[in-house]
Design an enzyme around this catalytic site. Structure first.
Site, PDB file in Angstrom:
ATOM      1  N   LYS A  17       0.871  -1.185   0.000  1.00 60.13           N
ATOM      2  CA  LYS A  17       0.000   0.000   0.000  1.00 60.13           C
ATOM      3  C   LYS A  17       0.895   1.217   0.000  1.00 60.13           C
ATOM      4  O   LYS A  17       2.054   1.143   0.426  1.00 60.13           O
ATOM      5  CB  LYS A  17      -0.889   0.022   1.248  1.00 60.13           C
TER       6      LYS A  17
HETATM    7  P1  NAD Z   1     -13.127   7.232  -3.285  1.00 58.78           P
HETATM    8  O1  NAD Z   1     -12.145   8.316  -3.004  1.00 58.78           O
HETATM    9  O2  NAD Z   1     -13.557   6.997  -4.684  1.00 58.78           O
HETATM   10  O3  NAD Z   1     -14.471   7.462  -2.399  1.00 58.78           O
HETATM   11  C1  NAD Z   1     -14.440   7.631  -1.017  1.00 58.78           C
HETATM   12  C2  NAD Z   1     -15.831   8.081  -0.582  1.00 58.78           C
HETATM   13  O4  NAD Z   1     -15.866   8.130   0.850  1.00 58.78           O
HETATM   14  C3  NAD Z   1     -16.204   9.476  -1.070  1.00 58.78           C
HETATM   15  O5  NAD Z   1     -17.584   9.501  -1.399  1.00 58.78           O
HETATM   16  C4  NAD Z   1     -15.935  10.348   0.158  1.00 58.78           C
HETATM   17  O6  NAD Z   1     -16.689  11.553   0.161  1.00 58.78           O
HETATM   18  C5  NAD Z   1     -16.402   9.398   1.253  1.00 58.78           C
HETATM   19  N1  NAD Z   1     -15.888   9.762   2.577  1.00 58.78           N
HETATM   20  C6  NAD Z   1     -14.664  10.203   2.914  1.00 58.78           C
HETATM   21  N2  NAD Z   1     -14.623  10.474   4.233  1.00 58.78           N
HETATM   22  C7  NAD Z   1     -15.846  10.162   4.744  1.00 58.78           C
HETATM   23  C8  NAD Z   1     -16.415  10.197   6.032  1.00 58.78           C
HETATM   24  N3  NAD Z   1     -15.708  10.611   7.081  1.00 58.78           N
HETATM   25  N4  NAD Z   1     -17.709   9.807   6.164  1.00 58.78           N
HETATM   26  C9  NAD Z   1     -18.420   9.387   5.096  1.00 58.78           C
HETATM   27  N5  NAD Z   1     -17.934   9.323   3.856  1.00 58.78           N
HETATM   28  C10 NAD Z   1     -16.655   9.704   3.678  1.00 58.78           C
HETATM   29  O7  NAD Z   1     -12.485   5.904  -2.641  1.00 58.78           O
HETATM   30  P2  NAD Z   1     -12.845   4.388  -2.996  1.00 58.78           P
HETATM   31  O8  NAD Z   1     -11.856   3.929  -3.996  1.00 58.78           O
HETATM   32  O9  NAD Z   1     -14.293   4.253  -3.243  1.00 58.78           O
HETATM   33  O10 NAD Z   1     -12.453   3.662  -1.632  1.00 58.78           O
HETATM   34  C11 NAD Z   1     -13.358   3.579  -0.531  1.00 58.78           C
HETATM   35  C12 NAD Z   1     -12.903   2.476   0.409  1.00 58.78           C
HETATM   36  O11 NAD Z   1     -12.849   1.231  -0.308  1.00 58.78           O
HETATM   37  C13 NAD Z   1     -11.505   2.651   1.003  1.00 58.78           C
HETATM   38  O12 NAD Z   1     -11.498   2.088   2.296  1.00 58.78           O
HETATM   39  C14 NAD Z   1     -10.637   1.837   0.067  1.00 58.78           C
HETATM   40  O13 NAD Z   1      -9.425   1.424   0.680  1.00 58.78           O
HETATM   41  C15 NAD Z   1     -11.565   0.670  -0.203  1.00 58.78           C
HETATM   42  N6  NAD Z   1     -11.260  -0.095  -1.416  1.00 58.78           N
HETATM   43  C16 NAD Z   1     -11.219   0.510  -2.635  1.00 58.78           C
HETATM   44  C17 NAD Z   1     -10.970  -0.256  -3.765  1.00 58.78           C
HETATM   45  C18 NAD Z   1     -10.985   0.329  -5.155  1.00 58.78           C
HETATM   46  O14 NAD Z   1     -10.902  -0.446  -6.115  1.00 58.78           O
HETATM   47  N7  NAD Z   1     -11.106   1.618  -5.340  1.00 58.78           N
HETATM   48  C19 NAD Z   1     -10.739  -1.641  -3.634  1.00 58.78           C
HETATM   49  C20 NAD Z   1     -10.802  -2.221  -2.370  1.00 58.78           C
HETATM   50  C21 NAD Z   1     -11.079  -1.433  -1.274  1.00 58.78           C
END
Ligand code: NAD
Length: 409
Positions: free
Chosen positions: A113
């Site tokens: 990461k």
């Molecule tokens: P992203 O940046 O596209 O979206 C994040 C979302 O969370 C946004 O809508 C943001 O406004 C919201 N957010 C941030 N802080 C917040 C809070 N305090 N309360 C409520 N909402 C809040 O990110 P993503 O890629 O969708 O990732 C989200 C989660 O999924 C993370 O934990 C990431 O590690 C995990 N993840 C992502 C992927 C991927 O393929 N993108 C894969 C596995 C896991």
């Protein structure tokens, strides 16, 4: 909960959460202590300065991190996060989760990461590009198609991946396989962008059968409406679920009769937040977690389901779209209440699985059509879910402990 409270907790917790979950599974398996210490300790951790000249002429030094947790099963693999709470502890915890996730779904990668401590909301596109290129230069010696392959995570996307690929390729020649989650025109895979949200829906479809939940009548609340949350909303609605509440960093919205994810997305694209979308009342992120629904999908940051709010959760199933959203205390409380938690390393493994497909397509210089990507993804996740469920039943443990037991094995 304010944004900073939630984020502060996540920065401290993802490392503790990953290690605590490992310890439970290792104890259950009777894993040799020395072996446990060896595989829990990261292979390599780096911290680098990322100095850039801002648009107003100031020099600002950002701090970037890359942690390679374990590479025994293949090249290290893991996302890059841009967020004010990124630090060594958080990145290390998230890297460990990648080790267990790739092992659980049996793809030939290890865990890694990375991230840069910054707030992208306050940055121009030029500043974001400079940070990305300078960070890529800083980690140039430790990444590579057969060594460590970054991908998008919170606040990074296909554009950021294309800058990383371009910067790396300047020194090493054309290297699309150095990152995944790229734009399709630069070697990205069809189906990658939606893969994590789609994977959440595939895993829930399987679990719904085992736990007697009729998806056509099920209600769902989703925290976070970025890549994972918005695609999860679309695919779960396609399964027949009613999406009754969603939120982002600025707040939440709800409609017990159901929200239209496409409409909410269209509003969020214009307004920069889901708040204010038509046909919905405004709620807080705390209210979202306690919202009356069958399935709760945390899809934002880590450490949001805690000892102080776990007792208020009404959902029967928690589908962990985010990494490490549930603290160990909260996990134990939910278990005692009979709430089924589908763990992050299973629920959100769709993203890294299609990243693996993207990497293999790049190496072979061959592209798959989307139907093939979806069919293979479904096969991988269905098999992984089934193995976890069967072991959990056999051993009388939670889905999380069963998932870790398989991964550690
Ligand atoms: P992203 O940046 O596209 O979206 C994040 C979302 O969370 C946004 O809508 C943001 O406004 C919201 N957010 C941030 N802080 C917040 C809070 N305090 N309360 C409520 N909402 C809040 O990110 P993503 O890629 O969708 O990732 C989200 C989660 O999924 C993370 O934990 C990431 O590690 C995990 N993840 C992502 C992927 C991927 O393929 N993108 C894969 C596995 C896991």
């Amino acid at each position: 909960m304010t944004t900073s409270e939630g984020q502060q907790e996540s920065a401290v917790r993802s490392y503790q959460i990953a290690n605590s979950q490992f310890d439970v599974a290792a104890g259950r398996m009777g894993l040799d202590r020395d072996l446990g210490v060896l595989i829990k300790t990261p292979n390599f951790e780096m911290k680098a300065e990322v100095p850039i000249r801002m648009d107003d002429g100031r020099l600002v030094v950002f701090i970037g991190y890359r942690v390679q947790h374990n590479g025994a099963r293949g090249p290290h693999k893991g996302g890059v996060r841009y967020h004010p709470d990124v630090d060594m502890e958080e990145v290390t915890g998230l890297a460990a989760l990648m080790t267990w996730k790739t092992a659980l779904v049996n793809i030939p990668f290890g865990g890694a990461k990375g991230g840069v401590n910054c707030d992208p909301k306050g940055l121009s596109a030029r500043e974001l590009e400079l940070i990305t290129r300078r960070f890529t230069l800083a980690i140039d010696a430790v990444i590579g198609p057969y060594h460590d392959i970054p991908a998008p995570d919170v606040n990074t996307n296909a554009q950021v991946m294309s800058w990383m690929m371009d910067e790396y390729s300047r020194r090493h020649g054309y290297s699309p396989a150095v990152v995944t989650g790229k734009p399709i025109s630069l070697g990205g895979s069809l189906g990658r962008e939606a893969a994590t949200g789609r994977g959440c829906a595939i895993v829930l479809r399987e679990a719904a059968r085992d736990y007697g939940l009729d998806l056509k009548k099920a209600t769902v609340a989703i925290q976070g409406f970025g890549n994972v949350g918005s695609h999860a909303a679309r695919f779960l609605r396609a399964e027949g679920c009613r999406i009754v509440a969603v939120s982002d960093a600025q707040g939440g919205i709800a409609n017990p009769d159901g929200l239209d994810p496409e409409q909410v997305l269209a509003h969020a694209r214009n307004a920069g937040t889901v708040v204010g979308a038509p046909h919905a009342e405004t709620i807080s992120n705390q209210e979202l977690l306690a919202f009356d629904c069958d399935v709760l999908v945390p899809a934002a940051l880590g450490g949001v389901i805690t000892r102080s709010n776990a007792g208020q959760i009404k959902a029967k199933i928690i589908l962990e779209g985010a990494n490490a959203p549930t603290t160990p205390d909260a996990d134990a409380m939910l278990g005692r209440r009979g709430v089924i938690v589908i763990p992050d390393i299973l629920a959100n493994a769709g993203g890294v699985t299609v990243s693996y497909f993207e990497w293999t397509q790049n190496i072979q210089q061959f592209s798959w059509d989307e139907d093939h990507v979806v069919a293979e993804l479904t096969k991988v996740l269905t098999r992984a879910y089934r193995e976890v469920y069967v072991l959990a039943q056999k051993e009388g443990v939670s889905l999380r402990t069963a998932a870790y037991m398989i991964a550690v094995q």
